[in-house]
Design a protein around this motif. Structure first.
Motif, PDB file in Angstrom:
ATOM      1  N   PRO A 107     188.827 -82.310 -30.191  1.00 32.66           N
ATOM      2  CA  PRO A 107     187.880 -81.598 -31.081  1.00 32.66           C
ATOM      3  C   PRO A 107     188.012 -82.020 -32.545  1.00 32.66           C
ATOM      4  N   ARG A 108     188.949 -82.895 -32.851  1.00 35.33           N
ATOM      5  CA  ARG A 108     189.227 -83.266 -34.241  1.00 35.33           C
ATOM      6  C   ARG A 108     188.134 -84.122 -34.875  1.00 35.33           C
ATOM      7  N   THR A 109     187.979 -83.985 -36.185  1.00 36.39           N
ATOM      8  CA  THR A 109     187.149 -84.885 -36.976  1.00 36.39           C
ATOM      9  C   THR A 109     188.067 -85.520 -38.011  1.00 36.39           C
ATOM     10  N   LEU A 110     188.006 -86.835 -38.154  1.00 37.11           N
ATOM     11  CA  LEU A 110     188.909 -87.513 -39.085  1.00 37.11           C
ATOM     12  C   LEU A 110     188.512 -87.227 -40.534  1.00 37.11           C
ATOM     13  N   SER A 111     189.513 -87.011 -41.376  1.00 40.60           N
ATOM     14  CA  SER A 111     189.297 -86.789 -42.807  1.00 40.60           C
ATOM     15  C   SER A 111     188.451 -87.901 -43.418  1.00 40.60           C
ATOM     16  N   ALA A 112     187.491 -87.491 -44.268  1.00 40.60           N
ATOM     17  CA  ALA A 112     186.669 -88.494 -44.961  1.00 40.60           C
ATOM     18  C   ALA A 112     187.501 -89.325 -45.931  1.00 40.60           C
ATOM     19  N   MET A 113     188.656 -88.789 -46.353  1.00 39.50           N
ATOM     20  CA  MET A 113     189.515 -89.549 -47.262  1.00 39.50           C
ATOM     21  C   MET A 113     190.169 -90.725 -46.541  1.00 39.50           C
ATOM     22  N   ILE A 114     190.233 -90.645 -45.206  1.00 43.17           N
ATOM     23  CA  ILE A 114     190.777 -91.751 -44.406  1.00 43.17           C
ATOM     24  C   ILE A 114     189.620 -92.606 -43.880  1.00 43.17           C
ATOM     25  N   SER A 115     188.644 -91.962 -43.223  1.00 45.03           N
ATOM     26  CA  SER A 115     187.552 -92.747 -42.629  1.00 45.03           C
ATOM     27  C   SER A 115     186.707 -93.424 -43.698  1.00 45.03           C
ATOM     28  N   GLY A 116     186.699 -92.853 -44.929  1.00 45.43           N
ATOM     29  CA  GLY A 116     185.906 -93.429 -46.005  1.00 45.43           C
ATOM     30  C   GLY A 116     186.698 -94.275 -46.977  1.00 45.43           C
ATOM     31  N   CYS A 117     187.968 -94.506 -46.672  1.00 47.79           N
ATOM     32  CA  CYS A 117     188.813 -95.280 -47.592  1.00 47.79           C
ATOM     33  C   CYS A 117     188.609 -96.777 -47.362  1.00 47.79           C
ATOM     34  N   PRO A 118     188.170 -97.504 -48.376  1.00 47.47           N
ATOM     35  CA  PRO A 118     187.892 -98.933 -48.180  1.00 47.47           C
ATOM     36  C   PRO A 118     189.162 -99.773 -48.007  1.00 47.47           C
ATOM     37  N   ASP A 119     190.329 -99.180 -48.280  1.00 46.27           N
ATOM     38  CA  ASP A 119     191.570 -99.948 -48.237  1.00 46.27           C
ATOM     39  C   ASP A 119     192.348 -99.778 -46.937  1.00 46.27           C
ATOM     40  N   VAL A 120     191.760 -99.065 -45.975  1.00 48.06           N
ATOM     41  CA  VAL A 120     192.414 -98.951 -44.673  1.00 48.06           C
ATOM     42  C   VAL A 120     191.448 -99.410 -43.581  1.00 48.06           C
ATOM     43  N   THR A 121     192.019 -99.847 -42.469  1.00 48.14           N
ATOM     44  CA  THR A 121     191.241-100.206 -41.286  1.00 48.14           C
ATOM     45  C   THR A 121     191.347 -99.050 -40.305  1.00 48.14           C
ATOM     46  N   VAL A 122     190.213 -98.436 -39.935  1.00 50.59           N
ATOM     47  CA  VAL A 122     190.227 -97.324 -38.987  1.00 50.59           C
ATOM     48  C   VAL A 122     189.688 -97.806 -37.649  1.00 50.59           C
ATOM     49  N   ARG A 123     190.422 -97.549 -36.581  1.00 53.48           N
ATOM     50  CA  ARG A 123     189.965 -97.908 -35.239  1.00 53.48           C
ATOM     51  C   ARG A 123     190.106 -96.709 -34.322  1.00 53.48           C
ATOM     52  N   GLU A 124     189.070 -96.439 -33.537  1.00 56.63           N
ATOM     53  CA  GLU A 124     189.123 -95.368 -32.554  1.00 56.63           C
ATOM     54  C   GLU A 124     189.603 -95.917 -31.216  1.00 56.63           C
TER      55      GLU A 124
ATOM     56  N   SER B  46     180.849 -71.661 -46.203  1.00 56.07           N
ATOM     57  CA  SER B  46     179.850 -72.458 -45.475  1.00 56.07           C
ATOM     58  C   SER B  46     180.367 -73.857 -45.114  1.00 56.07           C
ATOM     59  N   LEU B  47     181.504 -74.242 -45.702  1.00 56.34           N
ATOM     60  CA  LEU B  47     182.073 -75.565 -45.416  1.00 56.34           C
ATOM     61  C   LEU B  47     182.996 -75.455 -44.200  1.00 56.34           C
ATOM     62  N   THR B  48     182.637 -76.138 -43.105  1.00 53.36           N
ATOM     63  CA  THR B  48     183.402 -76.031 -41.862  1.00 53.36           C
ATOM     64  C   THR B  48     184.306 -77.248 -41.676  1.00 53.36           C
ATOM     65  N   ASP B  49     185.091 -77.227 -40.579  1.00 56.54           N
ATOM     66  CA  ASP B  49     185.975 -78.373 -40.328  1.00 56.54           C
ATOM     67  C   ASP B  49     185.194 -79.602 -39.835  1.00 56.54           C
ATOM     68  N   GLY B  50     183.876 -79.471 -39.736  1.00 51.25           N
ATOM     69  CA  GLY B  50     183.051 -80.657 -39.487  1.00 51.25           C
ATOM     70  C   GLY B  50     182.927 -81.501 -40.749  1.00 51.25           C
ATOM     71  N   GLY B  51     183.279 -80.905 -41.892  1.00 51.50           N
ATOM     72  CA  GLY B  51     183.280 -81.642 -43.158  1.00 51.50           C
ATOM     73  C   GLY B  51     181.940 -81.585 -43.862  1.00 51.50           C
ATOM     74  N   GLU B  52     181.918 -82.138 -45.050  1.00 50.01           N
ATOM     75  CA  GLU B  52     180.682 -82.215 -45.825  1.00 50.01           C
ATOM     76  C   GLU B  52     179.739 -83.215 -45.172  1.00 50.01           C
ATOM     77  N   PRO B  53     178.415 -82.989 -45.326  1.00 53.06           N
ATOM     78  CA  PRO B  53     177.483 -84.020 -44.867  1.00 53.06           C
ATOM     79  C   PRO B  53     177.576 -85.222 -45.797  1.00 53.06           C
ATOM     80  N   GLY B  54     177.112 -86.353 -45.338  1.00 50.91           N
ATOM     81  CA  GLY B  54     177.104 -87.538 -46.197  1.00 50.91           C
ATOM     82  C   GLY B  54     178.063 -88.590 -45.694  1.00 50.91           C
ATOM     83  N   LEU B  55     177.942 -89.745 -46.263  1.00 54.83           N
ATOM     84  CA  LEU B  55     178.776 -90.864 -45.862  1.00 54.83           C
ATOM     85  C   LEU B  55     180.211 -90.655 -46.308  1.00 54.83           C
ATOM     86  N   ALA B  56     181.143 -90.935 -45.384  1.00 51.14           N
ATOM     87  CA  ALA B  56     182.564 -90.761 -45.699  1.00 51.14           C
ATOM     88  C   ALA B  56     182.955 -91.574 -46.929  1.00 51.14           C
ATOM     89  N   ARG B  57     182.421 -92.780 -47.054  1.00 51.80           N
ATOM     90  CA  ARG B  57     182.770 -93.633 -48.185  1.00 51.80           C
ATOM     91  C   ARG B  57     182.375 -92.989 -49.518  1.00 51.80           C
TER      92      ARG B  57
END
Lengths: 143, 143
Positions: A107-124, B46-57
């Protein structure tokens, strides 16, 4: 770089929760083909979410020194962890290559600070067997 | 520094889990006495663990720019979070003052990478009213 010469820091949740400890152990076993893994204890079943014994300052300084001494950081990021996030933050500042592995089907969603970080490689990955190809590609892409 | 001139980055768990969202909102209300809080949305129900909308980057780059622009980082660290850990790691590299608040009376144990980090100030609190004194002391200790 030859596997014999490469030093790998593996990061996984400890006090954040040990739900994935058995998976960490399996990932570490597969990582060993690509270098020397400094943090094999992260996969140990005997390590609980109470953490390692010893002074926090000594653990912090040792782990940060290991990150600094490593050629690459591989982090399992399915279970949220302050320590893993902190290490990724420091490693990216130090321009270390960082590979983050996120398991699908939870049920997890990855943090945008990790999935959106241009300096890391994310692989599922869906299962541990998938990481062999991920490791092959990631390490082949490094100098 | 006068409260009017001070910019505060508040960090709390989003995708790591929103169990403490109501507490974040109460902390942010009290923080406003000491400066302008850039990240008020962290406390929004209103902010859930699904995170904010928008691109992670875009989220990553905006938040990191806010950390960079802030005079101080205040992080609630009871719920483990990769993003909060990452931001603390970057902020300490940038020599920002960092205050970490950990709530007692939960089954959680704080990461040794945070409790053992010499570059952050860690304070425990039992209830939100306790943080007023913690904030007074912490901000009085800054230049």
């Amino acid at each position: 770089m030859k596997p014999d010469d490469r030093v790998i820091y593996f990061a996984g949740s400890i006090r954040g929760g040990r739900d994935d400890a058995a998976i960490y152990a399996q990932l570490i076993e597969r990582l060993k083909k690509f270098g020397r893994v400094l943090t094999e204890h992260i996969g140990a079943a005997s390590l609980t979410d109470g953490g390692e014994p010893g002074l926090a300052r000594a653990i912090h300084d040792r782990d940060l020194e290991w990150v600094s001494a490593s050629d690459v950081v591989v982090a399992e990021v399915t279970t949220p962890s302050l320590g893993v996030g902190y290490e990724i933050g420091r490693a990216t500042e130090w321009q270390k290559p960082v590979l983050c592995l996120f398991r699908t089907g939870t049920p997890r969603t990855l943090s945008a600070m990790i999935s959106g970080c241009p300096d890391v490689t994310v692989r599922e990955y869906a299962e541990v067997a998938d990481v062999e190809r991920i490791f092959e590609e990631f390490f082949a892409g490094l100098r």
